[in-house]
Structures are given as C-alpha cells and as structure tokens.
Scaffold this active site. Structure first.
Site, PDB file in Angstrom:
ATOM      1  N   GLU A  75       0.352   1.558   8.176  1.00 50.38           N
ATOM      2  CA  GLU A  75      -0.632   0.531   8.757  1.00 50.38           C
ATOM      3  C   GLU A  75       1.365   0.197   8.877  1.00 50.38           C
ATOM      4  OE1 GLU A  75      -3.246  -2.257   7.092  1.00 50.38           O
ATOM      5  OE2 GLU A  75      -4.347  -0.161   6.104  1.00 50.38           O
ATOM      6  N   GLY A  79       3.544  -3.574   4.881  1.00 50.69           N
ATOM      7  CA  GLY A  79       1.718  -4.318   4.030  1.00 50.69           C
ATOM      8  C   GLY A  79      -0.243  -4.266   4.949  1.00 50.69           C
ATOM      9  N   CYS A  80      -0.537  -5.127   4.948  1.00 57.42           N
ATOM     10  CA  CYS A  80      -1.760  -4.935   5.468  1.00 57.42           C
ATOM     11  C   CYS A  80      -1.364  -5.415   7.099  1.00 57.42           C
ATOM     12  CB  CYS A  80      -2.806  -5.859   5.118  1.00 57.42           C
ATOM     13  SG  CYS A  80      -4.173  -5.866   6.071  1.00 57.42           S
ATOM     14  N   PHE A  81      -1.609  -4.288   8.169  1.00 61.27           N
ATOM     15  CA  PHE A  81      -1.217  -4.674   9.535  1.00 61.27           C
ATOM     16  C   PHE A  81      -1.643  -6.193   9.949  1.00 61.27           C
ATOM     17  CE2 PHE A  81      -3.996  -0.795  10.667  1.00 61.27           C
ATOM     18  CZ  PHE A  81      -4.466  -1.286  10.668  1.00 61.27           C
ATOM     19  N   TRP A  82      -3.015  -6.817   9.469  1.00 60.05           N
ATOM     20  CA  TRP A  82      -3.261  -7.552  10.452  1.00 60.05           C
ATOM     21  C   TRP A  82      -2.455  -9.202  10.402  1.00 60.05           C
ATOM     22  CZ3 TRP A  82      -8.249  -7.510   7.233  1.00 60.05           C
ATOM     23  CH2 TRP A  82      -9.186  -6.868   6.740  1.00 60.05           C
TER      24      TRP A  82
END
EC number: 1.8.4.11
Length: 164
Positions: free
Chosen positions: A59, A15-18
C-alpha cells in the site's frame, strides 16, 4: 525563474495508506497525493487481492511536491517520523506484506539522496532498517473509496498520529 514550479514525484509506503496520504496532504509544498498499490507482480490488483497477500504489492502513497517549496530530504525526514523502519511487514496494528515500508522513486537522480537519508536514519536505531528502496515498476491507483479516505471519514482508522 519566477512562477516556475519544480514538481517531483515519489511513492512512500508506511503501513495503511489512508494515514500516510492524510499526513502528507497537510504538508505545505505537497500539491497532490493518491493512494494505490506499488511494485507487485499482477496487473491492476484490487484491494482484496492485495490484502490476500499474493500480489506482492505494498500500500503506497503517491506524492507530488513542489521542490522549490519542500525538498526530497524534508519529505523523507517527515516519512521517517511516521514509521518504524525496523519492522518488516507491519506498521502499528496492521500486519501483512502489503504494510511493509518502502521508498519508491521515479527519478534515478533521487536515489543517492534516498540512500543517504536511509543511512542517516539507520544511526538512530539499534536494529537494521528494513525499509525497501526501489524504482517504481508498477503503481495502480486504489479504488475511489480509498482516495482521501480520512478527509471523507474524519473519524476513520489511522495508525499515524496526525496531531503533529
């Protein structure tokens, strides 16, 4: 041999790489993390291009770890803890091909361990595991503002529970 480090590398898409980067950066034995775009079809994509969905990139979070401290199996166990491997192209509220889950390896010798780990986790679900497993073909670093995003923006968005 005392003082010798055994560095390994892998890229994980969850999912979102952050959040993936922040989660793994807190793990003892992980010595470096970077976020970027993995296994697409264009050269040096931008965030906007990846989000438009035409590049094929996910991502991903590049992880370098000291295998004498933490092994690949433990890294993968932690990865399975933060994703739902049965959902295609989505994690949390983030939807799109770039948010698919994946394990991307550099060292072919890691493939057996990755496939065993995927097989083990599949026994915990009634639905099939859709997390892709591929050799790294392309990895481009994301723009600087994405690197260590949640360290720079502690109240920033994250779909992963970082309190674990």
């Amino acid at each position: 041999m005392k003082g010798v480090k055994f560095m390994k590398e892998i890229i994980l898409a969850g999912g979102c790489f952050w959040g993936v980067e922040e989660y793994f950066s807190r793990i003892y034995g992980v010595v470096d993390t970077k976020v970027g775009y993995v296994n697409g079809v264009t050269k040096n994509p931008s965030y906007e291009e990846v989000c438009n969905g035409n590049t094929g990139y996910a991502e991903g979070c590049y992880i370098k770890f000291d295998e004498s401290i933490i092994g690949l199996k433990r890294i993968l166990d932690k990865f399975w803890d933060i994703i739902d491997p049965t959902i295609l192209n989505r994690q949390g509220p983030d939807v799109g091909h770039q948010y698919r889950t994946g394990i991307y390896y550099y060292d072919k010798e890691d493939l057996d361990d990755i496939l065993k780990s995927k097989d083990e986790i599949s026994k915990k679900y009634d639905k099939p595991i859709v997390t892709e497993v591929e050799k790294v073909t392309y990895f481009y670093l994301a723009e600087e503002y994405h690197q260590k995003y949640l360290k720079k923006n502690p109240n920033g968005y994250c779909h992963i529970n970082l309190d674990n």
